[in-house]
Each structure stands twice: as C-alpha cells, then as structure tokens.
Design a protein around this motif. Structure first.
Motif, PDB file in Angstrom:
ATOM      1  N   LEU A 109      25.980  -4.159   2.917  1.00  0.00           N
ATOM      2  CA  LEU A 109      24.851  -3.442   2.326  1.00  0.00           C
ATOM      3  C   LEU A 109      23.904  -2.920   3.409  1.00  0.00           C
ATOM      4  O   LEU A 109      23.459  -1.767   3.367  1.00  0.00           O
ATOM      5  CB  LEU A 109      24.107  -4.365   1.363  1.00  0.00           C
ATOM      6  CG  LEU A 109      23.021  -3.757   0.486  1.00  0.00           C
ATOM      7  CD1 LEU A 109      23.596  -2.661  -0.396  1.00  0.00           C
ATOM      8  CD2 LEU A 109      22.364  -4.830  -0.372  1.00  0.00           C
ATOM      9  N   PHE A 110      23.612  -3.753   4.403  1.00  0.00           N
ATOM     10  CA  PHE A 110      22.733  -3.335   5.497  1.00  0.00           C
ATOM     11  C   PHE A 110      23.348  -2.187   6.285  1.00  0.00           C
ATOM     12  O   PHE A 110      22.683  -1.191   6.595  1.00  0.00           O
ATOM     13  CB  PHE A 110      22.459  -4.523   6.421  1.00  0.00           C
ATOM     14  CG  PHE A 110      21.708  -4.160   7.677  1.00  0.00           C
ATOM     15  CD1 PHE A 110      20.343  -3.949   7.649  1.00  0.00           C
ATOM     16  CD2 PHE A 110      22.377  -4.029   8.887  1.00  0.00           C
ATOM     17  CE1 PHE A 110      19.648  -3.610   8.802  1.00  0.00           C
ATOM     18  CE2 PHE A 110      21.700  -3.699  10.041  1.00  0.00           C
ATOM     19  CZ  PHE A 110      20.330  -3.484  10.006  1.00  0.00           C
ATOM     20  N   GLY A 111      24.626  -2.305   6.629  1.00  0.00           N
ATOM     21  CA  GLY A 111      25.281  -1.261   7.416  1.00  0.00           C
ATOM     22  C   GLY A 111      25.314   0.076   6.706  1.00  0.00           C
ATOM     23  O   GLY A 111      25.034   1.127   7.310  1.00  0.00           O
ATOM     24  N   THR A 112      25.630   0.080   5.413  1.00  0.00           N
ATOM     25  CA  THR A 112      25.675   1.348   4.678  1.00  0.00           C
ATOM     26  C   THR A 112      24.284   1.963   4.538  1.00  0.00           C
ATOM     27  O   THR A 112      24.150   3.196   4.559  1.00  0.00           O
ATOM     28  CB  THR A 112      26.278   1.120   3.282  1.00  0.00           C
ATOM     29  OG1 THR A 112      25.575   0.064   2.601  1.00  0.00           O
ATOM     30  CG2 THR A 112      27.741   0.763   3.377  1.00  0.00           C
ATOM     31  N   MET A 113      23.254   1.135   4.434  1.00  0.00           N
ATOM     32  CA  MET A 113      21.902   1.686   4.359  1.00  0.00           C
ATOM     33  C   MET A 113      21.499   2.339   5.672  1.00  0.00           C
ATOM     34  O   MET A 113      20.868   3.406   5.678  1.00  0.00           O
ATOM     35  CB  MET A 113      20.909   0.593   3.964  1.00  0.00           C
ATOM     36  CG  MET A 113      20.942   0.222   2.500  1.00  0.00           C
ATOM     37  SD  MET A 113      19.524  -0.766   1.955  1.00  0.00           S
ATOM     38  CE  MET A 113      19.842  -2.314   2.796  1.00  0.00           C
ATOM     39  N   VAL A 114      21.855   1.736   6.804  1.00  0.00           N
ATOM     40  CA  VAL A 114      21.532   2.335   8.105  1.00  0.00           C
ATOM     41  C   VAL A 114      22.248   3.663   8.271  1.00  0.00           C
ATOM     42  O   VAL A 114      21.656   4.668   8.690  1.00  0.00           O
ATOM     43  CB  VAL A 114      21.903   1.367   9.246  1.00  0.00           C
ATOM     44  CG1 VAL A 114      21.730   2.049  10.602  1.00  0.00           C
ATOM     45  CG2 VAL A 114      21.046   0.114   9.191  1.00  0.00           C
ATOM     46  N   ASP A 131      37.670  -4.792   8.510  1.00  0.00           N
ATOM     47  CA  ASP A 131      36.655  -5.548   7.789  1.00  0.00           C
ATOM     48  C   ASP A 131      35.486  -4.632   7.422  1.00  0.00           C
ATOM     49  O   ASP A 131      34.890  -3.995   8.293  1.00  0.00           O
ATOM     50  CB  ASP A 131      36.154  -6.709   8.660  1.00  0.00           C
ATOM     51  CG  ASP A 131      35.146  -7.580   7.931  1.00  0.00           C
ATOM     52  OD1 ASP A 131      33.948  -7.266   8.002  1.00  0.00           O
ATOM     53  OD2 ASP A 131      35.563  -8.559   7.297  1.00  0.00           O
ATOM     54  N   MET A 132      35.172  -4.568   6.130  1.00  0.00           N
ATOM     55  CA  MET A 132      34.192  -3.596   5.652  1.00  0.00           C
ATOM     56  C   MET A 132      32.790  -3.878   6.183  1.00  0.00           C
ATOM     57  O   MET A 132      32.057  -2.949   6.555  1.00  0.00           O
ATOM     58  CB  MET A 132      34.203  -3.570   4.123  1.00  0.00           C
ATOM     59  CG  MET A 132      35.408  -2.844   3.551  1.00  0.00           C
ATOM     60  SD  MET A 132      35.332  -2.601   1.762  1.00  0.00           S
ATOM     61  CE  MET A 132      35.813  -4.228   1.207  1.00  0.00           C
ATOM     62  N   SER A 133      32.390  -5.131   6.205  1.00  0.00           N
ATOM     63  CA  SER A 133      31.038  -5.462   6.648  1.00  0.00           C
ATOM     64  C   SER A 133      30.815  -5.088   8.102  1.00  0.00           C
ATOM     65  O   SER A 133      29.851  -4.392   8.455  1.00  0.00           O
ATOM     66  CB  SER A 133      30.763  -6.951   6.440  1.00  0.00           C
ATOM     67  OG  SER A 133      30.856  -7.293   5.085  1.00  0.00           O
ATOM     68  N   TRP A 134      31.717  -5.548   8.964  1.00  0.00           N
ATOM     69  CA  TRP A 134      31.535  -5.287  10.393  1.00  0.00           C
ATOM     70  C   TRP A 134      31.762  -3.823  10.734  1.00  0.00           C
ATOM     71  O   TRP A 134      31.160  -3.297  11.689  1.00  0.00           O
ATOM     72  CB  TRP A 134      32.467  -6.181  11.211  1.00  0.00           C
ATOM     73  CG  TRP A 134      31.987  -7.590  11.267  1.00  0.00           C
ATOM     74  CD1 TRP A 134      32.507  -8.670  10.626  1.00  0.00           C
ATOM     75  CD2 TRP A 134      30.844  -8.066  11.986  1.00  0.00           C
ATOM     76  NE1 TRP A 134      31.768  -9.792  10.894  1.00  0.00           N
ATOM     77  CE2 TRP A 134      30.739  -9.459  11.731  1.00  0.00           C
ATOM     78  CE3 TRP A 134      29.894  -7.474  12.810  1.00  0.00           C
ATOM     79  CZ2 TRP A 134      29.736 -10.245  12.273  1.00  0.00           C
ATOM     80  CZ3 TRP A 134      28.894  -8.251  13.353  1.00  0.00           C
ATOM     81  CH2 TRP A 134      28.821  -9.624  13.085  1.00  0.00           C
ATOM     82  N   THR A 135      32.611  -3.140   9.977  1.00  0.00           N
ATOM     83  CA  THR A 135      32.790  -1.703  10.202  1.00  0.00           C
ATOM     84  C   THR A 135      31.509  -0.940   9.908  1.00  0.00           C
ATOM     85  O   THR A 135      31.091  -0.062  10.681  1.00  0.00           O
ATOM     86  CB  THR A 135      33.927  -1.169   9.319  1.00  0.00           C
ATOM     87  OG1 THR A 135      35.148  -1.845   9.648  1.00  0.00           O
ATOM     88  CG2 THR A 135      34.113   0.327   9.519  1.00  0.00           C
ATOM     89  N   ALA A 136      30.853  -1.258   8.791  1.00  0.00           N
ATOM     90  CA  ALA A 136      29.597  -0.587   8.443  1.00  0.00           C
ATOM     91  C   ALA A 136      28.496  -0.909   9.452  1.00  0.00           C
ATOM     92  O   ALA A 136      27.727  -0.023   9.857  1.00  0.00           O
ATOM     93  CB  ALA A 136      29.166  -0.989   7.032  1.00  0.00           C
ATOM     94  N   ILE A 137      28.419  -2.168   9.864  1.00  0.00           N
ATOM     95  CA  ILE A 137      27.398  -2.547  10.847  1.00  0.00           C
ATOM     96  C   ILE A 137      27.655  -1.847  12.186  1.00  0.00           C
ATOM     97  O   ILE A 137      26.723  -1.357  12.841  1.00  0.00           O
ATOM     98  CB  ILE A 137      27.374  -4.076  11.035  1.00  0.00           C
ATOM     99  CG1 ILE A 137      26.888  -4.745   9.748  1.00  0.00           C
ATOM    100  CG2 ILE A 137      26.482  -4.473  12.197  1.00  0.00           C
ATOM    101  CD1 ILE A 137      26.994  -6.254   9.770  1.00  0.00           C
ATOM    102  N   ALA A 138      28.927  -1.791  12.608  1.00  0.00           N
ATOM    103  CA  ALA A 138      29.259  -1.122  13.866  1.00  0.00           C
ATOM    104  C   ALA A 138      28.928   0.363  13.813  1.00  0.00           C
ATOM    105  O   ALA A 138      28.424   0.940  14.786  1.00  0.00           O
ATOM    106  CB  ALA A 138      30.751  -1.319  14.183  1.00  0.00           C
ATOM    107  N   ALA A 139      29.189   1.010  12.664  1.00  0.00           N
ATOM    108  CA  ALA A 139      28.859   2.433  12.534  1.00  0.00           C
ATOM    109  C   ALA A 139      27.351   2.635  12.608  1.00  0.00           C
ATOM    110  O   ALA A 139      26.869   3.572  13.268  1.00  0.00           O
ATOM    111  CB  ALA A 139      29.400   2.972  11.209  1.00  0.00           C
ATOM    112  N   GLY A 140      26.589   1.787  11.948  1.00  0.00           N
ATOM    113  CA  GLY A 140      25.138   1.888  12.021  1.00  0.00           C
ATOM    114  C   GLY A 140      24.619   1.702  13.434  1.00  0.00           C
ATOM    115  O   GLY A 140      23.735   2.434  13.894  1.00  0.00           O
ATOM    116  N   LEU A 141      25.177   0.729  14.154  1.00  0.00           N
ATOM    117  CA  LEU A 141      24.758   0.487  15.538  1.00  0.00           C
ATOM    118  C   LEU A 141      25.133   1.659  16.441  1.00  0.00           C
ATOM    119  O   LEU A 141      24.366   2.032  17.345  1.00  0.00           O
ATOM    120  CB  LEU A 141      25.398  -0.803  16.043  1.00  0.00           C
ATOM    121  CG  LEU A 141      25.023  -1.239  17.464  1.00  0.00           C
ATOM    122  CD1 LEU A 141      23.525  -1.481  17.556  1.00  0.00           C
ATOM    123  CD2 LEU A 141      25.786  -2.505  17.857  1.00  0.00           C
ATOM    124  N   ALA A 142      26.301   2.264  16.210  1.00  0.00           N
ATOM    125  CA  ALA A 142      26.706   3.427  17.006  1.00  0.00           C
ATOM    126  C   ALA A 142      25.726   4.582  16.822  1.00  0.00           C
ATOM    127  O   ALA A 142      25.361   5.271  17.789  1.00  0.00           O
ATOM    128  CB  ALA A 142      28.116   3.859  16.611  1.00  0.00           C
TER     129      ALA A 142
END
Length: 532
Positions: A69-74, A356-367
């Motif tokens: 949820l956090f990653g997709t929001m970022v 992994d969906m969670s870490w993929t979204a977080i990694a995209a947000g961080l990128a």
C-alpha cells in the motif's frame, strides 16, 4: 472459564460494533473522531479488555499489505506530478462525438486508470475534469459523475493494486499478479461495457442533445491547466513547488515574447531618417559607456533615442538567454517524466513476472525518489499515513473479533449453501459478500471471510480455491456501487464535486441508488459467469 469466555465474546462484539460505526459513519455526532482514530480505538480496546494479547495484536498487523500500500501510494504521487492524470483528462474530450461518447470514454478511462493507480486516486483527479466537461457542454453532471465512480470501482477489481481489499486478497491468497489479472480481466471489461450501456439507457433523454459549436471545437482543459484544487484522503494534489516553477517559467517566456514583439513594432514605426540618427547616436552611447559622461553635441531628442536604443539592445540580448533557459528546463522536465513512466512500467513488468509485490512497489517508489534528485519530504508528505494507521488498527480489531468465535459460527451455518461448485452456491456466496460489504465495508469483509471461503473451496479443488479468492475480490469491489456509502471512491466523487469552485454539484444519495442497485446486480452477475 466459560464466564470469562462469555465476557470476552460480549466485549469483543461491542468493540467491533464501535469500530464498525466509526468506520462507516466517521462523523457520528456522539464520537466524531473519524475512521483512523476509530480503528485505533478498536485496537486498543481489544487489548485492554483482554480479548487478545499484545503479542497477538502485533502479529495481526500484516506488514506485506502495508508495504504494498505504501509503495503504490508513493508511485502514484510521482505519477501525478508527472502530469499522467492531466493527459488522461484530455483524452476525455479529444475528438469527442457527443454526450454518449463521453460517457463511454469516462467509463473506459476511469476503469483503466483505477486498475493501476487505485480507484480513489482516479476519482480525486478526474472529478474536476468531468465537471468541466458537463459545464462546457451544458449537460447535467450526475450521469458523468456516476460513470466515473462506478467504473472506477469496476476497473479497480482487475488488479491486486486497484484497491485495498485486492491488496489483502493478493497477499493472503498468494495468487500471482498475472493470474489475478487474467482471472478477472474479462469480467472487468464486460462489466465496464455493461455499466456504460446502463448509464446511457437510463439517461438517454438527458444525453440526447444537439452538440453546439462550443462542443465541437472546445477543449475542456488547456495544456497549461493543472489540477491543484483536488485533495484526497490518500495524498494531496500536484507538488506546489514544481507548479510554481513551471507557471513562472511560462509567464517569463510569454512576457519576453510580448516585449520583443512590441519592440519590433516600435522599430517598424521609426522613419528611415530616425534610424540613421539612431546609428549615429549609438556611437555617442558607446562614448557614454566608455568615458562615463555624455558628449557635448548630444541634445535631448538624441538622448531619448540613445535610451530607447539601449533598452532595445537589452531586450534582444535577454531573449536568447531566456529561450535557452526555457529549453533546458523543458528538456529536464521531459526527461524526468520519461524516467517516471519508465520506472512505473518496469514495476508493472516485475509484478507480472511474479516478483514479490510489496518489495517491488517499495523499490519502484524508492527509485523515483532517487531519480527526483531532491529532498523527498514534500512528496512523502503526500502519502496518507493515516490510511496505513487505519489498516493497522483494523487488522487488530478484526483479529480480536475473530477470537470471539462469532464469525466462525456464522460461516459454519452458511457454508453448506455457499459451495462454489454449484451455481446456486455461487449466488448465495455472492449475496453474502454483497450484503456484508455494504454493512461492514469491503476490507473488513475480506478479512473476515477470506480464509473461510478459501478453505471451503479448497476442499473441492485447488482451482476452486483460486476462483473463490477472485470471486471475493470481484463481488466485494463491485458491491461498492450499490449505494453512495458503499465505497470511498463514491464519497470522494461526491465530495470533490460539491467542493469544486464554480462547478459545484451535489450528487444525492437517491440519484446514486437509482442507478447503483441495478448496475451492481447486473454487473456482479455477469462477472461471476466470466471469472476463471
């Protein structure tokens, strides 16, 4: 022991009832603390009354769901800054062929954007565009607002990142992103089409108007216009700093152009004799620059000519510099936009490949944070941390209600009639999900029924277990279209429309209900037949 268990059952039920009231009616007069505080209150009371232990409360918090949820929001925040939704808004009126065509466009664009950017985000951004379309073409807004909200809910059912309940289902079922999409995509596409047809049929007279000249040629949103008034419970609208920089650069560019054109007009109005005089006096101006004093033979008229010539030189020298700066700024802006789109597409590809969906979204947000190459505080502030806190409290509260044994007992009485290997069983299960989603909200319904529905279907076959999860995702999402209070997306559209400056429109509960009931029942039934 029995008395203690009975006390826990009563206390747990009371606490869950308090949580439900505050979640469904956040502004209840007796305790107007809102959904987030209501979920925290429920969690604290569950631990305080001894329904669950503190360790059980910590274990109930699902970190992968919060991370996704956090990653997709970022990612959504940066997509918004990259004008993604502005371009989607322009598609609404580009070469439109009439009101009915606009209904179809709104349904399609709303559904697709919701599938990838969540339904709430799409409704926040696109509501103002829809209102502008209606105002510009003298059309009643409510068919278009209904198209936006209902199609956003239907479209969000197609992917695990489309809405919060799908996030929960995707993580707990361990269904891959690709399998999730392929299982529901056909139902979503047909559902959006049927939803659009229902809207057109129910509002045929309102939409059967002759398009005027303004309708044929007008544009709803200029290229420089952005959505800076929309706010959302998930995050704010476009970054104000970037907006100011962009608008100021545009203003500077346009000013330089106007000044130059005025100077050119002045040149054309000067007679040829005056030009010769200006040439002769330019040497005098050079002498002034060199020696710091005017020559003796220069009169008042010549002095004025020197001043005007110098100002013209300055204007002509400044223009190339400003053009270079504007070109450089535009190039950097376009490069940054491309990088945002590239990272987003890369994230979707990784999700389709089974990462992994969670870490993929977080990694995209961080990128995206790194590529932005500046302090990320202004963007991270737009992430709705209150939503994350709400989920934490809800996980604990629902886990406490599970410990009372009431959900299990209720499901045991309904399970024999809700087997998905029969049409009647699928219909009974859909009705149960539909009713609970409107009474208890869709995310708590998924948390309460998910594991039980999956276990019941797993006893039939492994494929039926996967289908049961997808049915839960489809019905709990489309159920939000039943009434105005059925989903957050509906309330966002209603509130955004009411608050829009100079465009305000109040979408009533009954206007929504008259369309929502038949649409929900028909679309749900069609989708159940297409889910695989």
């Amino acid at each position: 022991m029995a008395a203690a268990s009975f006390v826990k059952v009563v206390l747990g039920s009371v606490v869950f009832a308090i949580f439900w009231v505050l979640a469904v009616f956040p502004a209840v007069p007796c305790l107007p603390v809102g959904r987030t505080a209501g979920s925290l209150l429920g969690a604290v009371l569950m631990v305080w009354f001894g329904v669950i232990t503190p360790d059980q409360a910590y274990d109930a918090i699902d970190l992968p769901i919060l991370g996704l949820l956090f990653g997709t929001m970022v990612v959504s925040v940066y997509l918004e800054r990259a004008d993604t939704f502005k371009y989607l808004g322009k598609l609404l009126s580009w070469k439109s062929k009439g009101p009915k065509d606009l209904i179809c466009r709104i349904c399609l664009i709303s559904a697709i954007s919701s599938a990838f950017f969540t339904n709430d985000t799409s409704c926040v951004i696109l509501t103002e565009f829809v209102l502008k379309i209606a105002r510009q073409h003298n059309l009643p807004p409510h068919p278009f607002l209904l198209a936006l909200a209902s199609s956003a809910n239907i479209g969000s059912a197609a992917t695990p990142i489309g809405n919060p309940q799908n996030l929960v289902i995707a993580v707990r079922s361990e269904i891959s992103f690709l399998d999730f999409v392929t299982g529901i995509l056909a139902a979503m596409l047909v559902g959006v089409l049927v939803n659009a047809l229902l809207l057109i049929c129910m509002h045929w007279r309102l939409l059967s108007v002759q398009k005027d000249e303004e309708y044929a040629t007008g544009e709803v949103v200029d290229e420089e216009e952005v959505i800076c008034l929309a706010t959302t419970s998930h995050f704010s609208s476009l970054d104000s700093q970037d907006m100011n920089v962009q608008s100021s650069s545009n203003r500077n560019g346009s000013t330089a152009h106007l000044d130059t054109s005025n100077d050119q007009n002045e040149i054309q109005r000067v007679p040829s004799g005056s030009i010769d005089s200006a040439r002769s006096t330019s040497n005098a101006s050079n002498e002034i620059t060199t020696y710091g004093c005017p020559p003796k033979n220069v009169g008042p008229v010549a002095s004025e000519m020197i001043a005007s010539t110098d100002s013209l030189k300055d204007a002509l020298c400044v223009k190339p510099l400003e053009q270079k700066e504007n070109i450089s700024t535009r190039w950097k802006r376009r490069s940054w936009k491309f990088s945002v789109y590239f990272v987003t597409v890369g994230m979707l590809i990784c999700l389709l490949l089974g990462f992994d969906m969670s870490w993929t979204a977080i990694a995209a947000g961080l990128a995206l944070v790194v590529l932005d190459f500046k302090d990320a505080g202004s963007c991270l502030e737009k992430v709705s941390y209150s939503l994350l806190v709400f989920f934490c409290g809800m996980f604990i509260t629902v886990e406490g209600f599970e410990k009372t044994g009431i959900p299990g007992s209720l499901w045991d009485s309904m399970e024999p009639y809700a087997k998905i290997n029969h049409v009647s069983g699928t219909a009974v299960l859909a009705v149960i999900i539909l009713v609970l989603s409107n009474l208890a909200s869709n995310v708590p319904t998924v948390l309460l029924l998910g594991s039980r529905v999956a276990a019941s279907a797993a006893a039939i076959s492994a494929s039926d277990e996967r289908k049961a999860w997808l049915i839960l995702a489809w019905v709990s999402t489309v159920a939000g279209n039943l009434s105005l209070l059925g989903s957050a997306a509906n309330l966002i559209v209603c509130e955004q429309a009411r608050r829009a400056p100079d465009l305000g429109y109040t979408l009533s509960f009954w206007e929504h209900l008259k369309f929502g009931v038949p649409s929900t029942l028909i679309v749900t039934a069609i989708g159940l037949a297409l889910i695989r």
